[in-house]
Structure formats: structure tokens, C-alpha cells
Scaffold this motif. Structure first.
Motif, PDB file in Angstrom:
ATOM      1  N   PHE A 124       0.839  -1.198   0.000  1.00 18.65           N
ATOM      2  CA  PHE A 124       0.000   0.000   0.000  1.00 18.65           C
ATOM      3  C   PHE A 124       0.874   1.249   0.000  1.00 18.65           C
ATOM      4  N   TRP A 125       0.329   2.294  -0.573  1.00 18.75           N
ATOM      5  CA  TRP A 125       0.900   3.633  -0.418  1.00 18.75           C
ATOM      6  C   TRP A 125      -0.260   4.604  -0.321  1.00 18.75           C
ATOM      7  N   ILE A 126      -0.230   5.477   0.707  1.00 15.46           N
ATOM      8  CA  ILE A 126      -1.305   6.424   0.965  1.00 15.46           C
ATOM      9  C   ILE A 126      -0.737   7.840   0.902  1.00 15.46           C
ATOM     10  N   ALA A 131      -8.771   8.141   2.478  1.00 20.61           N
ATOM     11  CA  ALA A 131      -7.662   7.326   1.963  1.00 20.61           C
ATOM     12  C   ALA A 131      -7.127   6.391   3.038  1.00 20.61           C
ATOM     13  N   ILE A 132      -6.962   6.900   4.262  1.00 18.92           N
ATOM     14  CA  ILE A 132      -6.432   6.081   5.350  1.00 18.92           C
ATOM     15  C   ILE A 132      -7.408   4.977   5.729  1.00 18.92           C
ATOM     16  N   GLY A 157      -7.421   2.326   2.974  1.00 16.21           N
ATOM     17  CA  GLY A 157      -6.209   1.512   2.986  1.00 16.21           C
ATOM     18  C   GLY A 157      -6.190   0.509   4.131  1.00 16.21           C
ATOM     19  N   ALA A 195      -6.389  -3.600   3.900  1.00 18.06           N
ATOM     20  CA  ALA A 195      -5.297  -4.363   4.508  1.00 18.06           C
ATOM     21  C   ALA A 195      -5.838  -5.402   5.483  1.00 18.06           C
ATOM     22  N   MET A 230       3.870  -1.479   3.418  1.00 13.47           N
ATOM     23  CA  MET A 230       3.663  -0.107   2.981  1.00 13.47           C
ATOM     24  C   MET A 230       4.938   0.363   2.288  1.00 13.47           C
ATOM     25  N   ILE A 255      -1.312  -1.251  -4.279  1.00 11.31           N
ATOM     26  CA  ILE A 255      -2.519  -0.434  -4.235  1.00 11.31           C
ATOM     27  C   ILE A 255      -2.108   0.963  -3.800  1.00 11.31           C
ATOM     28  N   ILE A 302      -3.111   4.879  -3.203  1.00 15.79           N
ATOM     29  CA  ILE A 302      -4.292   5.686  -2.908  1.00 15.79           C
ATOM     30  C   ILE A 302      -3.882   7.153  -2.837  1.00 15.79           C
ATOM     31  N   SER A 303      -4.444   7.966  -3.726  1.00 12.00           N
ATOM     32  CA  SER A 303      -4.042   9.368  -3.834  1.00 12.00           C
ATOM     33  C   SER A 303      -5.105  10.125  -4.617  1.00 12.00           C
TER      34      SER A 303
END
Length: 308
Positions: A100-102, A123-124, A127, A131, A143, A187, A189-190
Motif C-alpha cells: 500500500f501507499w497512501i 484514503a487512510i 487503505g 489491509a 507499505m 494499491i 491511494i491518492s
């Protein structure tokens, strides 16, 4: 006219020191963890698709014997119950890894009164909810640039603590350049408001070794519709620039066209790399995006939503 607000850095930053503001992300994180767990609980177990036939020790299902298979695969006890031959299948036991990347950059602090939550909160929550579902199914979650893969049942809390401890990547609007291993999933998320060429470079770097990926674009309904009239002042949250415009209605037409072109470029990028693009508005429930992402991951692995 819709009202908008921009969360201060303390609201986006999981900073080490608490501020007097109740908007501090560290202060709100327990609530976000609970919200993520609620969203995860609403998703069907096994939709991520790890339950499929393969090499392992855990029994999965019986299926009819197919001519040409080795006779030693027949389960004679089950076959003795009727006039058909059955094979005992075992569940695939190779855990996969989902990265993941947020995005927590300045633009993610945007929120209007039409939204259910700010972009960063959504977003948080999204995510951590995803997860939790992956770990529940036996996957490992990491992450990018922040946390190595792990399969703890407290993955939501672990991700929250990781975000609270990190300040270095607060202003990064794209993930670090790191190739993800084949068969792993990414995944991201942005709001993906960066230039399409920069996003393309990032996607190509992450997928260079064959990893699959999913772009999740978080948008506020006001950002998408631009419902302003008359004179207005636009602020660039990333660079701190301002632009005064005299006719917001006319400017909005050009803005919406530019936004449509940007999304078309991202859609083409995703198609070219075998990735997916999901656009999620913050006036919609987080569970909608979570269910779509779980389905897309299952589909990318070549299995049905039910995991078979």
C-alpha cells in the motif's frame, strides 16, 4: 454554494507531537482505525481470492475426477458414497504480498461540506480496511517505503502507528521509486493530481518486474464539479500559489475538460500496464471503493469474486 476547507498540516501529519487542535491526525487515528474495521467487516470474507486449488495441506473441496488424472489423486472414501469418483483438492498456501501507499500531501487535506470525510481520512480508512481484509485471508501487507510485509491481525493498528511515526514522506505526492516483486500487488491511494508523465514514470518503475497494481483516485465532489460562480481565488495547496479569476463559470468549463483529459491519460496508462483505475468520491461510502478494489484484485489473479 458549497463551502470548502483545507486541513492544516497537523491534520494530515501523523506528527510525533500533539497539537492543541483536535484535527491532529494522530488524535483522530483511533477513530479511523475503528472506521476501517467497520468497513472491513462489511466485506465478504474470501473475496480477495486466495482460496483456490493448489499445493498445500489444508483441505478445500472435493471435485469430480477427470479422465487422464493420476489415479492416486482419487479420494476413495468420498468416492465410495456414490457412483462417481472424486478428487480431494487442497487450498493454495502461498501467501501473496500486497503493498500500500497512501498520499498525505497537502492536497489530500481538502474537504468540502458535500463530502462525508476529507480526502486524507478516506484514503487512510480505505487503505486500512483493505489491509485488514487481505490479512484475514492469509495475505501479507506492506507499505511502500515505510513498512515491511507482515500478516498481523492488528494490521490496521500497525499501519496507523507507522503513519503516526512517519514525517519524512508527508509532502511526497507520489510513492518512492521501488520495483515490486513479480506476483505482488500494489494499491496506491491518492488524488493523483500530479502531471500524468510523473505518474507514468512511477507506475512503470513499480511494475518493471511484473507486479500488478491498482490506482485509487480520491476526489472531493467540489473538485470534480467546480460549482463556483463569479470572482474566485484558487489556491495551489502543494506549491502555495494563488490565482484570482474573474469568471469562475467560464473557467470551470476549461477546468472540467482538463480534468477529463487527465483521467483519460491515467486510464490509458493503467490499461497499458495491466493496472486498474478506480475513482472514488468522498461523498460516497468507503465500502463501495473497498468492494470494488477487492473484486479487481480477485479478477487480476484470474479468479472469481467468490474465491473459486
Amino acid at each position: 454554494m458549497a463551502r470548502v476547507r483545507v486541513l492544516p498540516e497537523s491534520a494530515r501529519s501523523p506528527g510525533r507531537q500533539e497539537t492543541e487542535s483536535a484535527l491532529s491526525l494522530a488524535h483522530r487515528m483511533p477513530r479511523l482505525v475503528l472506521e476501517a474495521r467497520r468497513v472491513a467487516a462489511n466485506l465478504a470474507h474470501g473475496i480477495h481470492g486466495r482460496r483456490r486449488a493448489g499445493i498445500g495441506e489444508t483441505f478445500w473441496q472435493f471435485r469430480p475426477f477427470v479422465a487422464g488424472e493420476a489415479a492416486q489423486r482419487i479420494d476413495w472414501r468420498r468416492s465410495g458414497r456414490d457412483d462417481r469418483l472424486y478428487v480431494r483438492e487442497r487450498e493454495w498456501e502461498t501467501a501473496q504480498t500486497v503493498w500500500f501507499w497512501i498520499d498525505r500531501s497537502a492536497s489530500m487535506g481538502y474537504a468540502s461540506d458535500l463530502a462525508q470525510a476529507s480526502k486524507i481520512e478516506r484514503a487512510i480508512v480505505l487503505g486500512m480496511a483493505l489491509a485488514s481484509c487481505f490479512v484475514e485471508g492469509g495475505e501479507r501487507v506492506g507499505m511502500l517505503g515505510l513498512m515491511s510485509p507482515r500478516a498481523t491481525r492488528r494490521i490496521a493498528e500497525t499501519m496507523a502507528q507507522t503513519l503516526v511515526a512517519d514525517r519524512a514522506s508527508l509532502e511526497e505526492d507520489l510513492p518512492p521509486q521501488a520495483a515490486v516483486a513479480p506476483q505482488h500487488e500494489a494499491i496506491l491511494i491518492s488524488d493523483f493530481l500530479s502531471p500524468a508523465r510523473d505518474i507514468a514514470t512511477m507506475v512503470e518503475g513499480i511494475s518493471s518486474r511484473g507486479a500488478r497494481g491498482h490506482l485509487v483516485m480520491i476526489v472531493d465532489p467540489v473538485e470534480e464539479t467546480f460549482p463556483f460562480q463569479g470572482q474566485a481565488v484558487l489556491h495551489d495547496l502543494e506549491d502555495g500559489l494563488s490565482l484570482r479569476i474573474g469568471d469562475a463559470t467560464a473557467w470551470g468549463k476549461a477546468y472540467r475538460l482538463r480534468l477529463e483529459q487527465h483521467r483519460a491519460e491515467l486510464q490509458e496508462l493503467a490499461r497499458r500496464r495491466g493496472w486498474t483505475l478506480t475513482i472514488h468520491r468522498t461523498d460516497r461510502p468507503a465500502s463501495e471503493a473497498a468492494l470494488r478494489l477487492m473484486t479487481l484484485v480477485a479478477t487480476s489473479r484470474g479468479i472469481g469474486v467468490g474465491g473459486r
